[in-house]
Design a protein around this motif. Sequence first.
Motif, PDB file in Angstrom:
ATOM      1  N   TYR A  29       0.808  -1.219   0.000  1.00 18.51           N
ATOM      2  CA  TYR A  29       0.000   0.000   0.000  1.00 18.51           C
ATOM      3  C   TYR A  29       0.846   1.276   0.000  1.00 18.51           C
ATOM      4  O   TYR A  29       0.292   2.372  -0.036  1.00 18.51           O
ATOM      5  N   GLN A  32      -0.063   4.817  -1.463  1.00 21.23           N
ATOM      6  CA  GLN A  32      -1.505   4.963  -1.613  1.00 21.23           C
ATOM      7  C   GLN A  32      -2.120   5.858  -0.539  1.00 21.23           C
ATOM      8  O   GLN A  32      -3.271   6.270  -0.671  1.00 21.23           O
ATOM      9  N   GLN A  33      -1.367   6.173   0.481  1.00 23.42           N
ATOM     10  CA  GLN A  33      -1.875   7.036   1.536  1.00 23.42           C
ATOM     11  C   GLN A  33      -2.155   8.442   1.021  1.00 23.42           C
ATOM     12  O   GLN A  33      -2.860   9.208   1.658  1.00 23.42           O
ATOM     13  N   ARG A  35      -3.811   8.994  -1.786  1.00 24.52           N
ATOM     14  CA  ARG A  35      -5.029   8.960  -2.602  1.00 24.52           C
ATOM     15  C   ARG A  35      -6.119   9.837  -1.995  1.00 24.52           C
ATOM     16  O   ARG A  35      -6.225   9.956  -0.782  1.00 24.52           O
ATOM     17  N   LYS A  38      -8.823   6.544  -0.030  1.00 24.98           N
ATOM     18  CA  LYS A  38      -7.799   5.507   0.106  1.00 24.98           C
ATOM     19  C   LYS A  38      -8.181   4.174  -0.535  1.00 24.98           C
ATOM     20  O   LYS A  38      -7.331   3.489  -1.080  1.00 24.98           O
ATOM     21  N   LEU A  40      -9.939   3.604  -3.207  1.00 28.39           N
ATOM     22  CA  LEU A  40     -10.157   3.648  -4.653  1.00 28.39           C
ATOM     23  C   LEU A  40      -8.970   4.287  -5.369  1.00 28.39           C
ATOM     24  O   LEU A  40      -8.542   5.385  -5.008  1.00 28.39           O
ATOM     25  N   SER A  41      -8.486   3.609  -6.392  1.00 31.18           N
ATOM     26  CA  SER A  41      -7.421   4.187  -7.214  1.00 31.18           C
ATOM     27  C   SER A  41      -8.014   5.277  -8.107  1.00 31.18           C
ATOM     28  O   SER A  41      -9.243   5.380  -8.249  1.00 31.18           O
ATOM     29  N   ALA A  42      -7.163   6.051  -8.728  1.00 27.55           N
ATOM     30  CA  ALA A  42      -7.628   7.077  -9.669  1.00 27.55           C
ATOM     31  C   ALA A  42      -8.408   6.424 -10.805  1.00 27.55           C
ATOM     32  O   ALA A  42      -9.424   6.964 -11.264  1.00 27.55           O
ATOM     33  N   GLU A  43      -7.960   5.246 -11.239  1.00 27.99           N
ATOM     34  CA  GLU A  43      -8.655   4.526 -12.315  1.00 27.99           C
ATOM     35  C   GLU A  43     -10.039   4.066 -11.856  1.00 27.99           C
ATOM     36  O   GLU A  43     -11.005   4.144 -12.608  1.00 27.99           O
ATOM     37  N   ASP A  44     -10.121   3.576 -10.613  1.00 34.72           N
ATOM     38  CA  ASP A  44     -11.416   3.169 -10.054  1.00 34.72           C
ATOM     39  C   ASP A  44     -12.378   4.354 -10.012  1.00 34.72           C
ATOM     40  O   ASP A  44     -13.537   4.242 -10.422  1.00 34.72           O
ATOM     41  N   ASP A 114     -13.974   7.016   4.284  1.00 30.82           N
ATOM     42  CA  ASP A 114     -12.573   7.430   4.360  1.00 30.82           C
ATOM     43  C   ASP A 114     -12.416   8.583   5.354  1.00 30.82           C
ATOM     44  O   ASP A 114     -11.494   8.583   6.170  1.00 30.82           O
TER      45      ASP A 114
END
Length: 185
Positions: A29, A32-33, A35, A38, A40-44, A114
């Motif tokens: 991870y 990813q902190q 984001r 947290k 969900l990715s940018a793509e998600d 989140d």
Amino acid sequence: MRHTTLASLVLTLSLSSTLAGAAPPLSAYAGQQEREIKALSAEDLKAYLSGKGMGLARAAELNGYAGPAHVLELDTPLALTPEQKAQTEALFASMERKAVVLGQALVAAERRMDRLFATQAITPDLLARSLEEIGTLQAQVRGVHLEAHLAQVAILTPAQKLRYAQLRGYDSTGVSPAHPHQPTH
């Protein structure tokens, strides 16, 4: 005997200094902190907010239920009739519209959870309610995509279903994916 003890001591000291100087392994991870949300990715985020499938209808797709987006991409090799194309376009637009609304709600629910963790306001009750809401929305988003595949298969002919499977790289046996025990001849 003294030689063996000395060798053991040197080996122990060598291993200790190596382990002490070694950095602990990074978490999968790490990074990813930063984001926005947290979980969900940018793509998600982009996919949910734009109504994209994200593989949510894979069970349908890989079992012979064509998806409207791919049918539209393959309209020429599938030889869609004008009526089939219009039905598929309407199906796709409806699916996308529903998926966008639900995707926005899902992203908002993830954002709320989140924030509860970020502000340390989370409680077992709030967690349970958040997870219930997120789970329901995830199921609804997936359902919209699966329902579209289910509706799409009724628009295509058996020959088009077979051609779709071939064009997508799923089938070359001459057996219709929608009716696996019946030859298409």
